[in-house]
Design an enzyme around this catalytic site. Structure first.
Site, mmCIF file in Angstrom:
data_model
loop_
_atom_site.group_PDB
_atom_site.id
_atom_site.type_symbol
_atom_site.label_atom_id
_atom_site.label_comp_id
_atom_site.label_asym_id
_atom_site.label_seq_id
_atom_site.Cartn_x
_atom_site.Cartn_y
_atom_site.Cartn_z
ATOM 1 N N GLU A 97 3.093 8.844 -11.913
ATOM 2 C CA GLU A 97 4.207 9.447 -11.170
ATOM 3 C C GLU A 97 5.541 9.352 -11.906
ATOM 4 O O GLU A 97 6.603 9.379 -11.289
ATOM 5 C CB GLU A 97 4.328 8.778 -9.796
ATOM 6 C CG GLU A 97 3.098 8.993 -8.931
ATOM 7 C CD GLU A 97 3.372 8.601 -7.497
ATOM 8 O OE1 GLU A 97 3.451 9.512 -6.646
ATOM 9 O OE2 GLU A 97 3.521 7.375 -7.232
ATOM 10 N N HIS A 116 10.940 3.675 -7.434
ATOM 11 C CA HIS A 116 9.944 4.264 -6.550
ATOM 12 C C HIS A 116 9.077 3.145 -6.004
ATOM 13 O O HIS A 116 8.589 2.298 -6.761
ATOM 14 C CB HIS A 116 9.072 5.276 -7.275
ATOM 15 C CG HIS A 116 7.879 5.680 -6.448
ATOM 16 N ND1 HIS A 116 8.010 6.349 -5.245
ATOM 17 C CD2 HIS A 116 6.548 5.469 -6.616
ATOM 18 C CE1 HIS A 116 6.803 6.532 -4.721
ATOM 19 N NE2 HIS A 116 5.904 6.015 -5.530
ATOM 20 N N HIS A 118 6.470 1.632 -2.383
ATOM 21 C CA HIS A 118 5.786 1.803 -1.101
ATOM 22 C C HIS A 118 6.362 0.779 -0.129
ATOM 23 O O HIS A 118 5.639 0.106 0.600
ATOM 24 C CB HIS A 118 4.282 1.617 -1.283
ATOM 25 C CG HIS A 118 3.711 2.428 -2.398
ATOM 26 N ND1 HIS A 118 2.674 1.996 -3.181
ATOM 27 C CD2 HIS A 118 4.059 3.651 -2.878
ATOM 28 C CE1 HIS A 118 2.404 2.925 -4.084
ATOM 29 N NE2 HIS A 118 3.232 3.939 -3.922
ATOM 30 N N HIS A 188 3.560 7.897 2.053
ATOM 31 C CA HIS A 188 3.540 7.415 0.677
ATOM 32 C C HIS A 188 4.563 6.284 0.444
ATOM 33 O O HIS A 188 4.184 5.181 0.113
ATOM 34 C CB HIS A 188 3.823 8.628 -0.223
ATOM 35 C CG HIS A 188 3.819 8.334 -1.692
ATOM 36 N ND1 HIS A 188 3.862 9.330 -2.642
ATOM 37 C CD2 HIS A 188 3.804 7.189 -2.386
ATOM 38 C CE1 HIS A 188 3.851 8.795 -3.861
ATOM 39 N NE2 HIS A 188 3.819 7.499 -3.734
#
Lengths: 261, 261, 261, 261
Positions: A97, A116, A118, A188
């Site tokens: 990603e 980024h 979770h 996500h």
């Protein structure tokens, strides 16, 4: 419809190596520390990543190879171009990603670093459309009057694996982010930006904490949120207080992640 | 009606010893590590167990003697047949619920490893019939559109102690599991399978985390779950990313469980 | 009406010293370990206490001096009579609420050990009259079809400090407990009994865990609880499995509470 | 309207140095320990602060320089006057919100110590006007029949950054506090007082724990709170039991915050 011909393993690329530019060692150290802090503060687990724009080449950024952030070392930090391709892979595999980072750097010249994750308290807000994540206290000022939620079905149909696997998805995510600091990703996680590594880490940690507080408050009754002026004023003030948290978090992460001899 | 003549102590058996087949030491090490990781990640406490199918004899499996998983060592690993009986007990007591493992290996040739736990975020879903545990994010892809719940009253009446004490109950549980990866057990816990030890551990850890996220999301409002295509695509992708988590979890478990000298 | 003339400091007494009976050192060790485990497992904090009936004199019991359980050592263990008075104080101050223990030992010959705590997941159930704490899974079998709640206002009026400060209050609490294993105390905590120290600790730890699970389950929807037969069968089975947990908890507590050199 | 000309960086002042009065070293040690305990117990993170009134000059107080409490040392402790200005800054930067402390010491002669925090379980109660934080158990006695909430909009309009940046805001906060022990601050946190450092820390820790319990209880159903008499009696009793907790908390904080060699 499921998207075809995708890879599920992290992959190295065939790019010819591009000589790396000199980078002050402090930049790498800071990024490695950011990896460790994000784990120690519960923002990332084995997954998630943090990057910083190259200090002297605004069309490059630095990001670890595909490794759990807690385990990242200086030798794991790689250079990437804004197409998401590594410039000097030397056999190291890359995060699937990475396009999250490259497209945000492309769309947002003011973004100096990107996280980024979770983030566990944030994920629930990504899947409940009538519960926007917003500023509930001064330390969540960057959340303003509500964060956008990126719905990958709108960009790539109803059959993806939810990952940002290519430039087009990265660009669609960057568009959802807009001028804000935080974008949620349905089912996500989220992506958070800042002007520096410390700022992005600060924003990511307090986004996680703020989400937990908002979730708790919503269970008590009707919530009084910060208004726009309050949120902006608080965010500006927080940005000047980051080092106090950073010192603490770095000490904690180093102590808890270092081998015990 | 209460079931009669059951034992409440773990018991060794009277089976004649069957010579163990050679097993590469890596297999035992991996299973011991799985025991420690499941504890360190909060999936098991003093109870719960993890097994792996024998690497060269598909009609055998390896499982620790009756011991808290965090304390398991290589010397605790025993071989069992698919009737649930130990092949070489040497005086070691066995888990009462070993039939969970034996019957799943019997029913599911694709199952390479099995985790049984009282996963704390999962138990609440086992007792609320209108709240199915299902995929709320990509890392919960294996939960699909909802996990089955095994109701022991249907198999053995209203007076059991809820444990899977014999082959018939193990077979009933395996039937509830069907072709899926996770089966909840009402008022008890869950059982999770994978193709390898790492896969089963990964599935068990993310089942626990996913349950906590779903519980939090349901409190915020109406939830958008992954659809079937998304869940399947995500599960396939996750299966290729397991080693990144495993390295982290193993390092953490070893550090936190080893004696501090 | 507030109760008059109460003391708010722990007090030593003026009792003449009574020679202690020989006690096997294992008994003291076990009780000290119980103190540490209850802290390490989150059942007690600076407050709370655990006692054991004297192994050779059923009209005596052993309980630490007034000290945070995590800090208790063998030298802190004192002997008490069933009137709640210490037999050999030697200047050590005593817990205000020792009458919880003395009156339960008096009323319940089968009680071999008693834990009093402010178990954090249990307290909320003590103040919500239409949410009885009951068996939601096999490891909460002792909770049966619901635990009694002791309302101190019924025994001593609406102006107490909620503490069990004398024999009369201890007797009233013991009466609420009845033949069960757990009694909740409104706005205060709970008291848990067992046949041995290990059994009482096991019951206290799983009462705490069970309360957290029930709270989570009730937020998901209508709950299927264990019926009476299931609860009794499960409780009987658990009682035979205690050592597996005890070994784990003792190792954890010793490691985390011992000084790091 | 946003308030103008505010600074967002911590600032040192231009005050002429005033000679410090002799202070017994125990006072400083106690305040440093309080900083560490509040972090270790989860009341403060990188932000928050604790002060003590000067032991021999009631118009002065002691407070750390602008530093994360977990990292505070004796060298960080500064003296302030009741106008909030440092008496002997020696280049050390000060907390923006020191006026919380100065104005409470001014308004409340009985206040011997003050804790300001973003206590995570308390913040949600600050933003839900129909959920007053109140005594749900004996250890929350100081919360009485409900804590006041300071709404900064009433004092300084709808555009602040929520911080107590000057004497006027400090005075308004002190007025909200009134004769109580705890005042919540909307969208920000809370401030807690005590007669001594240990008392203020005890009150702050149990305010946090009590908020978590109340939040959990409110989700179960209608709550029976302590009445006024019970709350007062319990608060008086708690105040005599503080040392038991303090010893435990100090040991824990020292062990977990000290460098591991």
């Amino acid at each position: 419809m499921p998207r075809k011909s995708k890879t599920c393993t992290s992959s190295s690329t065939l790019e010819a190596a591009v000589p790396a530019l000199e980078i002050a060692s402090g930049v790498i150290d800071e990024l490695v520390a950011a990896n460790h802090i994000l784990f120690d503060q519960g923002v990332v687990d084995g997954f998630g990543h943090v990057s910083v724009r190259h200090p002297t080449a605004s069309d490059r950024f630095l990001l670890a190879r595909s490794v759990a952030p807690a385990l990242a070392t200086a030798a794991d930090i790689m250079e990437f171009g804004l197409d998401g391709n590594p410039l000097d892979a030397r056999g190291r595999t890359v995060y699937l990603e990475r396009f999250i980072h490259s497209e945000i750097y492309r769309a947002r010249p003011d973004a100096g670093a990107v996280v980024h994750s979770h983030s566990p308290a944030v994920v629930p807000f990504s899947v409940v459309s009538d519960a926007p994540l917003r500023a509930i206290w001064h330390l969540g000022g960057i959340l303003g009057e509500g964060c956008p939620v990126f719905e990958i079905r709108a960009a790539a149909g109803p059959g993806t694996d939810l990952l940002i696997r290519d430039r087009a998805l990265g660009a669609a995510l960057a568009k959802s982010l807009g001028r804000g600091s935080v974008v949620l990703m349905r089912g996500h996680g989220c992506t958070v930006v800042g002007s520096t590594v410390r700022h992005a880490v600060f924003n990511a940690v307090y986004t996680e904490i703020s989400a937990a507080l908002q979730s708790a408050a919503m269970r008590l009754g009707a919530v009084t949120y910060l208004n726009r002026e309050e949120a902006e004023a608080a965010a500006a003030c927080n940005a000047a207080q980051i080092d106090r948290s950073w010192e603490l978090w770095r000490m904690r992460a180093e102590r808890r992640l270092q081998p015990q001899t």
